[in-house]
Design a protein around this motif. Sequence first.
Motif, PDB file in Angstrom:
ATOM      1  N   VAL A 174       0.835  -1.201   0.000  1.00  9.24           N
ATOM      2  CA  VAL A 174       0.000   0.000   0.000  1.00  9.24           C
ATOM      3  C   VAL A 174       0.870   1.252   0.000  1.00  9.24           C
ATOM      4  O   VAL A 174       0.522   2.270  -0.624  1.00  9.24           O
ATOM      5  CB  VAL A 174      -0.949  -0.015   1.216  1.00  9.24           C
ATOM      6  N   SER A 175       2.013   1.182   0.671  1.00 12.20           N
ATOM      7  CA  SER A 175       2.924   2.332   0.700  1.00 12.20           C
ATOM      8  C   SER A 175       3.426   2.686  -0.696  1.00 12.20           C
ATOM      9  O   SER A 175       3.686   3.853  -1.000  1.00 12.20           O
ATOM     10  CB  SER A 175       4.111   2.044   1.624  1.00 12.20           C
ATOM     11  N   THR A 176       3.563   1.675  -1.551  1.00 10.34           N
ATOM     12  CA  THR A 176       3.957   1.928  -2.943  1.00 10.34           C
ATOM     13  C   THR A 176       2.921   2.801  -3.640  1.00 10.34           C
ATOM     14  O   THR A 176       3.259   3.779  -4.316  1.00 10.34           O
ATOM     15  CB  THR A 176       4.110   0.594  -3.706  1.00 10.34           C
ATOM     16  N   PHE A 177       1.653   2.452  -3.472  1.00 11.90           N
ATOM     17  CA  PHE A 177       0.587   3.242  -4.091  1.00 11.90           C
ATOM     18  C   PHE A 177       0.486   4.620  -3.449  1.00 11.90           C
ATOM     19  O   PHE A 177       0.136   5.595  -4.120  1.00 11.90           O
ATOM     20  CB  PHE A 177      -0.746   2.486  -3.968  1.00 11.90           C
ATOM     21  N   MET A 178       0.806   4.716  -2.165  1.00 14.34           N
ATOM     22  CA  MET A 178       0.795   6.014  -1.499  1.00 14.34           C
ATOM     23  C   MET A 178       1.837   6.944  -2.113  1.00 14.34           C
ATOM     24  O   MET A 178       1.560   8.119  -2.386  1.00 14.34           O
ATOM     25  CB  MET A 178       1.070   5.841  -0.006  1.00 14.34           C
ATOM     26  N   LEU A 179       3.041   6.420  -2.334  1.00 16.48           N
ATOM     27  CA  LEU A 179       4.098   7.211  -2.961  1.00 16.48           C
ATOM     28  C   LEU A 179       3.707   7.637  -4.375  1.00 16.48           C
ATOM     29  O   LEU A 179       3.924   8.785  -4.779  1.00 16.48           O
ATOM     30  CB  LEU A 179       5.396   6.402  -3.000  1.00 16.48           C
ATOM     31  N   LEU A 180       3.123   6.708  -5.113  1.00 14.14           N
ATOM     32  CA  LEU A 180       2.702   6.989  -6.485  1.00 14.14           C
ATOM     33  C   LEU A 180       1.598   8.043  -6.521  1.00 14.14           C
ATOM     34  O   LEU A 180       1.633   8.980  -7.328  1.00 14.14           O
ATOM     35  CB  LEU A 180       2.215   5.700  -7.153  1.00 14.14           C
ATOM     36  N   PHE A 181       0.635   7.918  -5.617  1.00 17.59           N
ATOM     37  CA  PHE A 181      -0.478   8.865  -5.557  1.00 17.59           C
ATOM     38  C   PHE A 181       0.011  10.249  -5.151  1.00 17.59           C
ATOM     39  O   PHE A 181      -0.420  11.269  -5.701  1.00 17.59           O
ATOM     40  CB  PHE A 181      -1.534   8.344  -4.578  1.00 17.59           C
ATOM     41  N   SER A 182       0.931  10.289  -4.182  1.00 22.13           N
ATOM     42  CA  SER A 182       1.514  11.557  -3.747  1.00 22.13           C
ATOM     43  C   SER A 182       2.224  12.262  -4.894  1.00 22.13           C
ATOM     44  O   SER A 182       2.115  13.482  -5.058  1.00 22.13           O
ATOM     45  CB  SER A 182       2.496  11.311  -2.597  1.00 22.13           C
ATOM     46  N   LEU A 183       2.950  11.482  -5.703  1.00 22.45           N
ATOM     47  CA  LEU A 183       3.661  12.041  -6.853  1.00 22.45           C
ATOM     48  C   LEU A 183       2.679  12.502  -7.926  1.00 22.45           C
ATOM     49  O   LEU A 183       2.859  13.574  -8.531  1.00 22.45           O
ATOM     50  CB  LEU A 183       4.618  10.990  -7.419  1.00 22.45           C
ATOM     51  N   ALA A 184       1.627  11.698  -8.158  1.00 18.87           N
ATOM     52  CA  ALA A 184       0.691  11.977  -9.248  1.00 18.87           C
ATOM     53  C   ALA A 184      -0.122  13.244  -9.019  1.00 18.87           C
ATOM     54  O   ALA A 184      -0.340  14.034  -9.945  1.00 18.87           O
ATOM     55  CB  ALA A 184      -0.244  10.785  -9.445  1.00 18.87           C
ATOM     56  N   ILE A 185      -0.569  13.474  -7.783  1.00 20.74           N
ATOM     57  CA  ILE A 185      -1.412  14.651  -7.525  1.00 20.74           C
ATOM     58  C   ILE A 185      -0.606  15.796  -6.900  1.00 20.74           C
ATOM     59  O   ILE A 185      -1.176  16.807  -6.485  1.00 20.74           O
ATOM     60  CB  ILE A 185      -2.619  14.299  -6.632  1.00 20.74           C
ATOM     61  N   ASP A 186       0.707  15.604  -6.849  1.00 19.37           N
ATOM     62  CA  ASP A 186       1.628  16.648  -6.384  1.00 19.37           C
ATOM     63  C   ASP A 186       1.338  17.093  -4.940  1.00 19.37           C
ATOM     64  O   ASP A 186       1.406  18.271  -4.607  1.00 19.37           O
ATOM     65  CB  ASP A 186       1.569  17.860  -7.314  1.00 19.37           C
TER      66      ASP A 186
END
Length: 462
Positions: A174-186
Amino acid sequence: MIRSFFVCLFFVFFEVLLFGQNSSVQLLISVIEFLALIYLFLFKSKKIAIFYLFSFSLLTLGGINYMEEDAPMNFYRIRFGVSLSIILSFFFMFTVLCERSKWYVLMTSITKYFCFFLIYIFIVGLFLTIFSVNYCSFFLQDLLTYLPILPYVVLIQLLSIDDIKKMIYVTLSVSTFMLLFSLAIDKKMIYAGNTFVLCNIVTFFVYPFAVFLLFRSFNFFIRWSNLLLFCCLIVLGSYFISGKHIILLFIFFMWFIARKMRTKNFIFFLLLLFVSFFYITNILIFFSDSFQDIPAIKFKFDQILAVFNSSDVFELALEKSSMGNLIAEYETVFFYLKNNLLVLLFGKGMGGTVPDIFGYLAPWAGSSGYPIESLSLNAFYKMHLPLLEIPLKGGLILLIPFLIINIRLLLAKDSIGFLLFISFFMLFYYSKECMLLVLVYDRYRALCGLHIENKKNRNNIL
């Protein structure tokens, strides 16, 4: 595992989406999360409620993200004088203790150390606070930091090896998706004028090493998502790298080589490493130049390079950098302990502080972990390395067993053991989430060892 994965995924989705918004919506969602945990505990399954309480505590966006931001009312921050997650942990613990007459407690060396650590620094700190050696405010802050050890040690006994394994892999995935989501929506945190993807306690230290050490333990999609995303974040300079990461990188390199080598080859490797030490500046310059396009990483290597190039290392203590802060703490604490032998032997317990002898720490008050009141009181606490914090709190009485346990973890040469070493050696004392992370990995490692031992015993009987 699929259901728990998606529940935790929704949890981090709202944590990231509402980051930086001190809104009523965020408060409402946090309240719903806590009410759901209470409902699960009272009417469904205590084990499931404890699983999600621990998972949410590991996944929530903690203090590191708010160094230059006002902390919002998320799962980490919501409190009524005391953190609501601590109140809930104690409620769960007392309920379970009242309902159960018999207990089997798996006491590992780390669990025993935690219990001794808590009792010892409480007694010493209380004694020194009564006699006005320690400040009451710092004593209470330490008490709130370390007291959750009790419910965590009790509640984690209810979780099986499958529960703990699921928690480790779900929080990492889940932390992987958290990092990705944080990057995607800035949605990013701010540190020293730079922006980085948001971090929880899992991604802050364990994640970079778990990506490689547990690579084969994930399914095909998750394992390659972890690896590719982490590499992309490094290349983009979006992943926060501290001086501790650089230290751990060198330790990891040594540990990994040692695990693959036989004794004779390892001795040769140590000799080679000793010779290469004389060329350390050239090696650091090479790495610094290699990361020319990634300022965040280049800056860290340049800081270490400055240590080796400086004619007087302690001049760096005056610099406003993480490496300068570590050197400042080392010189201050070392000098203080050297001239206070009773503190060196027994520590100062909860609320234990060190005076700013050389004036190095004052510029950091109000940031970098020091409360602003430290400046007026000339009393600084919560050092950035456990090798400095532990002797200040518990003297050699706590430092010696701490070092012995960590050496044993490194010599064991297993992957979970190394991840446990990272958590225990670098940051267990810093927050309740850090202590929980250590207990989770420690229990999983202990249960795996117990499972293997029981399997061998069954085979011998047959």
